[in-house]
Design an enzyme around this catalytic site. Structure first.
Site, mmCIF file in Angstrom:
data_model
loop_
_atom_site.group_PDB
_atom_site.id
_atom_site.type_symbol
_atom_site.label_atom_id
_atom_site.label_comp_id
_atom_site.label_asym_id
_atom_site.label_seq_id
_atom_site.Cartn_x
_atom_site.Cartn_y
_atom_site.Cartn_z
ATOM 1 N N GLY A 46 -1.385 -7.171 -1.117
ATOM 2 C CA GLY A 46 -0.733 -5.889 -1.355
ATOM 3 C C GLY A 46 0.461 -5.743 -0.438
ATOM 4 N N GLN A 51 7.230 -1.638 4.135
ATOM 5 C CA GLN A 51 7.071 -2.922 4.821
ATOM 6 C C GLN A 51 8.264 -3.847 4.613
ATOM 7 O OE1 GLN A 51 2.862 -3.520 3.223
ATOM 8 N NE2 GLN A 51 2.722 -4.476 5.238
ATOM 9 N N CYS A 94 -3.070 -6.817 7.887
ATOM 10 C CA CYS A 94 -1.842 -6.213 7.365
ATOM 11 C C CYS A 94 -0.702 -7.191 7.597
ATOM 12 C CB CYS A 94 -1.581 -4.899 8.092
ATOM 13 S SG CYS A 94 -0.079 -4.077 7.539
ATOM 14 N N LEU A 95 0.147 -7.387 6.584
ATOM 15 C CA LEU A 95 1.264 -8.323 6.738
ATOM 16 C C LEU A 95 2.248 -7.854 7.807
ATOM 17 C CD1 LEU A 95 1.959 -9.265 3.002
ATOM 18 C CD2 LEU A 95 0.718 -10.585 4.727
ATOM 19 N N HIS A 136 -5.292 1.016 1.508
ATOM 20 C CA HIS A 136 -4.473 0.486 2.601
ATOM 21 C C HIS A 136 -2.975 0.634 2.281
ATOM 22 C CE1 HIS A 136 -3.658 -2.744 5.766
ATOM 23 N NE2 HIS A 136 -2.511 -2.659 5.124
ATOM 24 N N GLU A 137 -2.591 0.266 1.054
ATOM 25 C CA GLU A 137 -1.163 0.303 0.697
ATOM 26 C C GLU A 137 -0.662 1.739 0.554
ATOM 27 O OE1 GLU A 137 0.324 -2.318 1.222
ATOM 28 O OE2 GLU A 137 -1.413 -3.640 1.155
ATOM 29 N N HIS A 140 0.278 3.203 3.794
ATOM 30 C CA HIS A 140 1.608 2.791 4.276
ATOM 31 C C HIS A 140 2.681 3.798 3.847
ATOM 32 C CE1 HIS A 140 1.356 -1.047 6.308
ATOM 33 N NE2 HIS A 140 0.603 -1.582 5.352
HETATM 34 NI NI NI Z 1 -0.571 -3.281 5.474
#
Ligand code: NI
Length: 171
Positions: A46, A51, A94-95, A136-137, A140
């Site tokens: 995701g 991000q 998380c990226l 989670h997304e 963000h």
């Molecule tokens: Ni994340």
């Protein structure tokens, strides 16, 4: 289609307020494609627009398992959780915070209302890991990172670990 830069914590863009999307044009669809390519390349399941430095309400998620077709993804514009039930606790990463994972409490099942890339209203019901990805997304888009869900004790431990890692990357 191009792979774009993923902003990492503590970049302020990850905490910035996001604007609702109002124009559904080729530019938006191109951005979604870039996000999807970047997500699969990372690899991740995701990615949220902040991000990649875009403060708008759009996320992309890996939809391969749901469609039984590798490389399939879904873009959700202006997504909103309209119903949630049950609990689950699983490991998350998380990226934007590479190399950190932690167990996070989430809803087991969520119903998300969103617009597709042509502005058409849609709804999706997700459970288990897919529900975690969506929560989670969507977090963000509100400037919330998975660490914010941990106790302050645990969060501080993680931040210490992360700062050390971050310093090593910069060196
Ligand atoms: Ni994340």
């Amino acid at each position: 289609m191009s792979i774009v830069k993923i902003y990492e914590f503590p970049d302020p863009v990850l905490r910035k307020a996001t604007a609702a999307v109002e124009t559904f044009d080729d530019e938006l669809r191109q951005l979604a494609e870039d996000m999807a390519v970047t997500m699969f390349d990372a690899p991740g399941v995701g990615l949220a627009a902040p991000q990649i430095g875009e403060s708008i309400k759009m996320i992309v998620v890996d939809h391969s398992r749901q469609e039984d077709n590798p490389g399939t993804w879904l873009a959700l514009v202006n997504p909103e959780i309209i119903a949630a039930e049950g609990r689950q606790c699983g490991s998350e990463g998380c990226l934007s915070m590479p190399d950190l994972t932690s167990k996070v409490n989430r809803y087991h099942t969520v119903t998300v209302r969103y617009l597709d890339l042509h502005g058409e209203p849609r709804e999706i019901v997700a459970e288990d890991r897919f529900a975690v990805v969506l929560q989670h997304e969507i977090d963000h888009l509100n400037g919330v990172l998975f660490l914010d869900h941990l106790s302050s004790l645990k969060r501080n431990l993680y931040l210490k670990k992360y700062k050390k890692w971050f310093r090593q990357q910069q060196a």
